[in-house]
Design an enzyme around this catalytic site. Structure first.
Site, PDB file in Angstrom:
ATOM      1  N   CYS A  49     -11.150  -6.904  23.183  1.00  0.00           N
ATOM      2  CA  CYS A  49     -12.514  -6.373  23.187  1.00  0.00           C
ATOM      3  C   CYS A  49     -12.517  -5.120  24.051  1.00  0.00           C
ATOM      4  O   CYS A  49     -12.143  -5.174  25.215  1.00  0.00           O
ATOM      5  CB  CYS A  49     -13.492  -7.371  23.797  1.00  0.00           C
ATOM      6  N   TYR A 106     -18.218  -3.362  16.702  1.00  0.00           N
ATOM      7  CA  TYR A 106     -17.552  -3.476  15.406  1.00  0.00           C
ATOM      8  C   TYR A 106     -16.630  -4.693  15.439  1.00  0.00           C
ATOM      9  O   TYR A 106     -15.818  -4.841  16.363  1.00  0.00           O
ATOM     10  CB  TYR A 106     -16.711  -2.237  15.120  1.00  0.00           C
TER      11      TYR A 106
END
Length: 287
Positions: free
Chosen positions: A142, A207
């Site tokens: 992430c 995303y």
């Protein structure tokens, strides 16, 4: 300049060795695609030190040196709620809850979900030195695309894919050639806000990228405390422990949002080889 300021500036130069940083981590406005002389680099360090003083970074002296450097070197992409680029800001400012709340700073991010050929999902536990959400379990990787040409490309989400390839090397030691950018499948986008503690937090347009590859791992201890492949049952047990607050297990808020809203139905598509059928990049899910 006072002697105390000179000492502070010198200490910043010693503790943050910009001259020895990899090129990919040097982000200077207007000129980071051009050769930079030693004079320019030294000048940039003085400016950087001055900015840190202005922002009161002295109070964060206990922050891990690597994380502190990235907080100021990395320039995140600011977007509006429709994912239109509206500017850029330091990673530091983008994660200050005071800034998030007062200026509604929203930055672009990505979350990678990497499955092996046995359709097990690779999870990581964030390192203890992470500024936001240390030691929580989360998806494979992430992070944020940076405000640089290669990571601002909107066509086919190429900028975000390039950023994912970069960070998987940085965090997990996976070589770029093992993760071709065209193998990342963008499935959707989510918008969420989550405080980490009284000072730090997240406000991201994220995303969600899926990829199926067998890879070799060499985790970076500055970023990752532990990694583990999990099947569905393993993940459900991890969720149970987090809900019951057993063994100190905690999950990142963005990972939990994806798990609760999407992950298991998308896992079906992973196993069927039909991930592209699940993609919906037109919708931004506000969670």
């Amino acid at each position: 300049m006072s002697s105390s300021m000179l000492n502070f500036t010198a200490s910043r130069i010693v503790s943050l060795p910009l001259l020895s940083s990899p090129p990919s981590r040097v982000h200077l406005p207007l000129c980071f695609f051009s050769p930079i002389s030693l004079t320019q680099r030294f000048s940039a360090k003085l400016t950087f030190s001055s900015q840190a003083t202005t922002m009161g970074e002295v109070v964060d002296a206990g922050m891990d040196a690597v994380q502190r450097r990235l907080m100021f070197e990395d320039e995140c992409i600011l977007v509006d709620e429709n994912d239109k680029v509206v500017g850029h800001e330091s990673k530091y400012n983008c994660h200050l809850m005071e800034k998030i709340e007062s200026e509604n700073l929203l930055h672009r991010a990505f979350s990678v979900f990497l499955f092996n050929s046995k359709y097990e999902l690779l999870l990581q536990q964030r390192s203890a030195t992470k500024v936001t959400f240390p030691l929580v379990w989360t998806n494979t990787c992430c992070s944020h695309p940076l405000y640089r040409e290669s990571e601002l490309i909107d066509e086919n989400c190429l900028g975000v894919r390039n950023a994912a390839q970069r960070k998987l090397l940085d965090e997990l030691g996976i070589p770029a050639e093992d993760l071709p950018v065209d193998q990342f499948i963008p499935l959707s986008r989510i918008l969420y806000k989550a405080p980490s503690d009284g000072k730090w937090g997240e406000h991201e347009l994220d995303y969600l990228l899926f990829i199926i590859r067998d890879v070799n791992l060499d985790p970076n201890p500055d970023e990752v405390a532990e990694v583990k492949y999990m099947n569905r049952d393993d993940l459900k047990e991890l969720l149970r422990k987090a809900d019951a607050e057993e063994e100190g297990v905690k999950l990142s808020p963005w990972f939990r949002l994806v798990v609760d809203n999407f992950l298991f139905k998308w896992w079906d598509h992973v196993e069927k080889g039909s991930l592209k059928d699940a993609a919906d990049m037109k919708t931004i899910h506000k969670l």
